[in-house]
Scaffold this motif. Structure first.
Motif, PDB file in Angstrom:
ATOM      1  N   GLY A  35      55.831  23.858  49.916  1.00  0.00           N
ATOM      2  CA  GLY A  35      56.284  22.964  51.117  1.00  0.00           C
ATOM      3  C   GLY A  35      55.757  21.190  50.267  1.00  0.00           C
ATOM      4  O   GLY A  35      56.291  20.398  50.289  1.00  0.00           O
ATOM      5  N   LEU A  36      54.997  21.569  48.900  1.00  0.00           N
ATOM      6  CA  LEU A  36      55.499  20.347  48.405  1.00  0.00           C
ATOM      7  C   LEU A  36      56.686  19.243  48.088  1.00  0.00           C
ATOM      8  O   LEU A  36      57.293  18.431  48.364  1.00  0.00           O
ATOM      9  CB  LEU A  36      54.659  20.754  46.949  1.00  0.00           C
ATOM     10  CG  LEU A  36      55.125  19.144  46.124  1.00  0.00           C
ATOM     11  CD1 LEU A  36      54.416  18.152  46.731  1.00  0.00           C
ATOM     12  CD2 LEU A  36      54.085  19.261  44.931  1.00  0.00           C
ATOM     13  N   VAL A  43      41.153  24.464  52.034  1.00  0.00           N
ATOM     14  CA  VAL A  43      42.530  24.714  51.659  1.00  0.00           C
ATOM     15  C   VAL A  43      42.876  23.838  51.781  1.00  0.00           C
ATOM     16  O   VAL A  43      43.878  22.951  51.328  1.00  0.00           O
ATOM     17  CB  VAL A  43      43.809  26.246  52.468  1.00  0.00           C
ATOM     18  CG1 VAL A  43      43.747  25.318  53.692  1.00  0.00           C
ATOM     19  CG2 VAL A  43      45.019  26.187  51.861  1.00  0.00           C
ATOM     20  N   TYR A  44      42.411  22.806  53.355  1.00  0.00           N
ATOM     21  CA  TYR A  44      42.602  21.395  53.194  1.00  0.00           C
ATOM     22  C   TYR A  44      42.355  20.523  52.333  1.00  0.00           C
ATOM     23  O   TYR A  44      43.621  19.317  51.866  1.00  0.00           O
ATOM     24  CB  TYR A  44      41.953  21.339  54.283  1.00  0.00           C
ATOM     25  CG  TYR A  44      43.286  21.456  56.184  1.00  0.00           C
ATOM     26  CD1 TYR A  44      44.455  21.790  56.583  1.00  0.00           C
ATOM     27  CD2 TYR A  44      41.992  22.418  57.043  1.00  0.00           C
ATOM     28  CE1 TYR A  44      44.855  21.691  57.399  1.00  0.00           C
ATOM     29  CE2 TYR A  44      43.402  23.219  57.877  1.00  0.00           C
ATOM     30  CZ  TYR A  44      44.251  22.710  57.894  1.00  0.00           C
ATOM     31  OH  TYR A  44      44.508  23.715  58.848  1.00  0.00           O
ATOM     32  N   LEU A  45      41.510  20.479  51.760  1.00  0.00           N
ATOM     33  CA  LEU A  45      40.617  20.310  50.563  1.00  0.00           C
ATOM     34  C   LEU A  45      41.789  20.170  49.551  1.00  0.00           C
ATOM     35  O   LEU A  45      42.542  18.766  49.200  1.00  0.00           O
ATOM     36  CB  LEU A  45      39.630  20.658  50.178  1.00  0.00           C
ATOM     37  CG  LEU A  45      38.584  20.026  48.770  1.00  0.00           C
ATOM     38  CD1 LEU A  45      38.774  18.464  49.008  1.00  0.00           C
ATOM     39  CD2 LEU A  45      37.276  20.444  48.503  1.00  0.00           C
ATOM     40  N   TRP A  46      42.263  21.613  48.928  1.00  0.00           N
ATOM     41  CA  TRP A  46      43.235  21.364  47.846  1.00  0.00           C
ATOM     42  C   TRP A  46      44.597  20.735  48.560  1.00  0.00           C
ATOM     43  O   TRP A  46      45.186  20.168  47.529  1.00  0.00           O
ATOM     44  CB  TRP A  46      43.524  22.457  47.871  1.00  0.00           C
ATOM     45  CG  TRP A  46      42.176  23.169  47.392  1.00  0.00           C
ATOM     46  CD1 TRP A  46      41.816  24.589  47.692  1.00  0.00           C
ATOM     47  CD2 TRP A  46      42.218  23.767  45.968  1.00  0.00           C
ATOM     48  NE1 TRP A  46      40.593  24.737  47.118  1.00  0.00           N
ATOM     49  CE2 TRP A  46      40.664  24.603  46.364  1.00  0.00           C
ATOM     50  CE3 TRP A  46      42.930  22.937  44.772  1.00  0.00           C
ATOM     51  CZ2 TRP A  46      40.578  24.503  44.581  1.00  0.00           C
ATOM     52  CZ3 TRP A  46      41.927  22.845  43.620  1.00  0.00           C
ATOM     53  CH2 TRP A  46      41.071  23.492  43.469  1.00  0.00           C
ATOM     54  N   ALA A  47      45.128  20.527  49.600  1.00  0.00           N
ATOM     55  CA  ALA A  47      46.331  19.840  50.623  1.00  0.00           C
ATOM     56  C   ALA A  47      46.011  18.167  49.685  1.00  0.00           C
ATOM     57  O   ALA A  47      46.417  17.349  49.418  1.00  0.00           O
ATOM     58  CB  ALA A  47      46.755  19.795  51.702  1.00  0.00           C
ATOM     59  N   ALA A  48      44.419  17.890  50.081  1.00  0.00           N
ATOM     60  CA  ALA A  48      44.370  16.953  49.976  1.00  0.00           C
ATOM     61  C   ALA A  48      44.728  16.122  48.284  1.00  0.00           C
ATOM     62  O   ALA A  48      44.865  15.120  48.550  1.00  0.00           O
ATOM     63  CB  ALA A  48      42.819  16.167  49.912  1.00  0.00           C
ATOM     64  N   VAL A  49      43.690  16.826  47.774  1.00  0.00           N
ATOM     65  CA  VAL A  49      44.623  16.649  46.025  1.00  0.00           C
ATOM     66  C   VAL A  49      45.211  16.732  46.022  1.00  0.00           C
ATOM     67  O   VAL A  49      45.282  15.766  44.436  1.00  0.00           O
ATOM     68  CB  VAL A  49      43.184  18.174  45.711  1.00  0.00           C
ATOM     69  CG1 VAL A  49      43.097  17.405  43.793  1.00  0.00           C
ATOM     70  CG2 VAL A  49      41.551  17.996  45.522  1.00  0.00           C
ATOM     71  N   VAL A  50      46.034  17.827  45.984  1.00  0.00           N
ATOM     72  CA  VAL A  50      48.196  17.296  46.006  1.00  0.00           C
ATOM     73  C   VAL A  50      48.347  16.353  46.400  1.00  0.00           C
ATOM     74  O   VAL A  50      49.258  15.472  45.335  1.00  0.00           O
ATOM     75  CB  VAL A  50      48.502  18.293  46.698  1.00  0.00           C
ATOM     76  CG1 VAL A  50      50.109  18.653  46.559  1.00  0.00           C
ATOM     77  CG2 VAL A  50      48.140  20.225  45.721  1.00  0.00           C
ATOM     78  N   TYR A  51      48.234  15.473  47.699  1.00  0.00           N
ATOM     79  CA  TYR A  51      48.867  14.191  47.600  1.00  0.00           C
ATOM     80  C   TYR A  51      48.071  13.314  47.123  1.00  0.00           C
ATOM     81  O   TYR A  51      48.849  12.296  46.955  1.00  0.00           O
ATOM     82  CB  TYR A  51      48.135  14.545  49.948  1.00  0.00           C
ATOM     83  CG  TYR A  51      48.764  15.284  50.046  1.00  0.00           C
ATOM     84  CD1 TYR A  51      50.398  14.654  50.536  1.00  0.00           C
ATOM     85  CD2 TYR A  51      48.845  15.988  51.393  1.00  0.00           C
ATOM     86  CE1 TYR A  51      51.167  15.038  51.385  1.00  0.00           C
ATOM     87  CE2 TYR A  51      49.863  16.713  52.397  1.00  0.00           C
ATOM     88  CZ  TYR A  51      50.530  15.979  52.517  1.00  0.00           C
ATOM     89  OH  TYR A  51      51.549  16.462  53.196  1.00  0.00           O
ATOM     90  N   LEU A  52      46.583  13.418  46.935  1.00  0.00           N
ATOM     91  CA  LEU A  52      46.321  12.726  45.834  1.00  0.00           C
ATOM     92  C   LEU A  52      46.842  12.646  44.180  1.00  0.00           C
ATOM     93  O   LEU A  52      47.134  10.564  44.332  1.00  0.00           O
ATOM     94  CB  LEU A  52      44.612  12.308  45.576  1.00  0.00           C
ATOM     95  CG  LEU A  52      44.343  11.173  45.688  1.00  0.00           C
ATOM     96  CD1 LEU A  52      43.714  10.083  45.778  1.00  0.00           C
ATOM     97  CD2 LEU A  52      42.297  12.077  45.181  1.00  0.00           C
ATOM     98  N   LEU A  53      47.383  13.647  44.256  1.00  0.00           N
ATOM     99  CA  LEU A  53      47.607  13.293  43.017  1.00  0.00           C
ATOM    100  C   LEU A  53      49.203  12.921  43.378  1.00  0.00           C
ATOM    101  O   LEU A  53      49.918  11.967  42.107  1.00  0.00           O
ATOM    102  CB  LEU A  53      47.871  14.671  42.078  1.00  0.00           C
ATOM    103  CG  LEU A  53      46.271  15.395  41.933  1.00  0.00           C
ATOM    104  CD1 LEU A  53      46.490  16.698  40.888  1.00  0.00           C
ATOM    105  CD2 LEU A  53      46.057  14.652  40.479  1.00  0.00           C
ATOM    106  N   LEU A  54      50.109  13.131  44.100  1.00  0.00           N
ATOM    107  CA  LEU A  54      51.198  12.843  44.259  1.00  0.00           C
ATOM    108  C   LEU A  54      51.638  11.530  44.442  1.00  0.00           C
ATOM    109  O   LEU A  54      52.191  10.655  43.717  1.00  0.00           O
ATOM    110  CB  LEU A  54      51.800  13.306  45.468  1.00  0.00           C
ATOM    111  CG  LEU A  54      53.368  13.551  45.390  1.00  0.00           C
ATOM    112  CD1 LEU A  54      54.045  13.602  45.225  1.00  0.00           C
ATOM    113  CD2 LEU A  54      53.735  14.118  46.907  1.00  0.00           C
ATOM    114  N   VAL A  55      50.377  10.143  45.301  1.00  0.00           N
ATOM    115  CA  VAL A  55      50.586   9.129  45.256  1.00  0.00           C
ATOM    116  C   VAL A  55      49.962   8.403  44.082  1.00  0.00           C
ATOM    117  O   VAL A  55      51.050   7.458  43.494  1.00  0.00           O
ATOM    118  CB  VAL A  55      49.098   8.807  46.780  1.00  0.00           C
ATOM    119  CG1 VAL A  55      49.540   7.380  46.278  1.00  0.00           C
ATOM    120  CG2 VAL A  55      49.772   9.251  48.104  1.00  0.00           C
TER     121      VAL A  55
END
Length: 240
Positions: free
Chosen positions: A27-28, A206-218
Motif C-alpha cells: 500500500g505504501l 494498526v492505524y497507529l502503525w499507519a500514522a507512524v509510517v506517514y510520519l516517517l515518510l513526511v
C-alpha cells in the motif's frame, strides 16, 4: 523485501504488524506511486496555468482563474467522488469514445483527480514565484537583446523555481497526507491496506502503525527537500 519491519514487529510482540506488514508495504508503494506521478503531471499542467494567471487578462486568464478557484476551493474528497462516481453517469458516452476502460478503474480516476488538484496549487505557487522575480531582471534581459520567451525560459523561470522550492515541498507533503482519500474509492494505498487490516483483525492499533509510517515518510521528504534546497541556493548564501 527487507525483514527489518518483521523483526521490529516480533520484538514488540505485535503479531498483527508482522502478518500485515507486506500488505502495508504494498500500500505504501501505491501511495508513493500516486503522489509521484500526480506531482509530475500536475507540474506539467501548472506551467501553462501559471502563465495564464500571470498575465491577468484575457479569456485564458479567466479560464485558469476558474480552474484554480474550483480545485483549491473544494475538498479533494469531493473532487475524487465527482470523477470516480460521476464518470459512471456518462459510461455510454465514455464507451463510445474509448475512455470507459480508463474511468472504470478507481486507480486511474484517483490519479487524474490528484493531478488536476495539485496542478491548481502548483500553478498558484509558480505564478506567485514569477511575480516575485524583480522587474529589473526583465529589463536587463531586454537590454541584452533577449526576446521575451528566451528571457522567461533562461532567466525568469529558473529564479522562480528557486523561490518556489519551499512551497513545492509543502505541496508534496500535503499530497502525501491527502492521498489517504484514495482508500475511500477502493484503492489499496497505505490507508486502504490499513483499513483492510483493521477490518479483518478488529484491532484499531494498526492505524497507529499507519500514522507512524506517514510520519516517517513526511519527515524523510522534508529532510531530502532541505538538502535539495540547500544545494540549489548555496550561491545565494555565499553572496550574503
Amino acid at each position: 523485501m527487507s525483514d527489518w519491519p518483521v523483526a521490529i514487529g516480533t520484538w514488540l510482540g505485535n503479531d498483527i504488524f508482522v502478518r500485515y506488514w507486506p500488505r502495508l508495504a504494498e500500500g505504501l508503494g501505491v501511495t508513493l506511486q500516486l503522489v509521484a506521478i500526480s506531482i509530475v503531471l500536475g507540474g506539467l499542467l501548472s506551467l501553462p496555468l501559471a502563465l495564464a494567471r500571470f498575465r491577468n487578462r484575457g479569456f485564458a486568464s479567466t479560464l485558469a482563474y476558474g480552474y484554480v478557484y474550483f480545485f483549491r476551493g473544494t475538498p479533494l474528497l469531493a473532487q475524487t467522488f465527482l470523477v470516480y462516481y460521476g464518470a459512471g453517469e456518462f459510461s455510454d458516452t465514455l464507451r463510445g469514445i474509448g475512455l470507459w476502460g480508463f474511468f472504470k478503474e478507481a486507480y486511474w480516476c484517483v490519479l487524474l483527480t490528484f493531478s488536476l488538484n495539485t496542478a491548481a496549487y502548483q500553478a498558484e505557487i509558480l505564478a506567485g514565484a514569477i511575480r516575485a522575480v524583480p522587474r529589473g531582471q526583465w529589463e536587463a534581459a531586454h537590454a541584452l537583446g533577449l526576446s521575451k520567451p528566451v528571457a522567461f525560459v533562461k532567466i525568469i523561470l529558473p529564479q522562480a523555481f528557486v523561490t518556489a522550492l519551499r512551497p513545492y515541498g509543502n505541496e508534496v507533503i500535503l499530497m502525501i497526507k491527502g492521498s489517504a482519500v484514495a482508500s475511500v474509492v477502493t484503492v489499496f494505498d497505505l490507508m486502504g491496506a490499513t483499513r483492510l487490516a483493521a477490518n479483518r483483525t478488529f484491532d484499531e492499533q494498526v492505524y497507529l502503525w499507519a500514522a507512524v509510517v506517514y510520519l516517517l515518510l513526511v519527515e524523510t521528504i522534508r529532510r531530502v527537500w532541505d538538502l535539495i534546497e540547500r544545494g540549489l541556493t548555496r550561491h545565494l548564501r555565499r553572496r550574503a
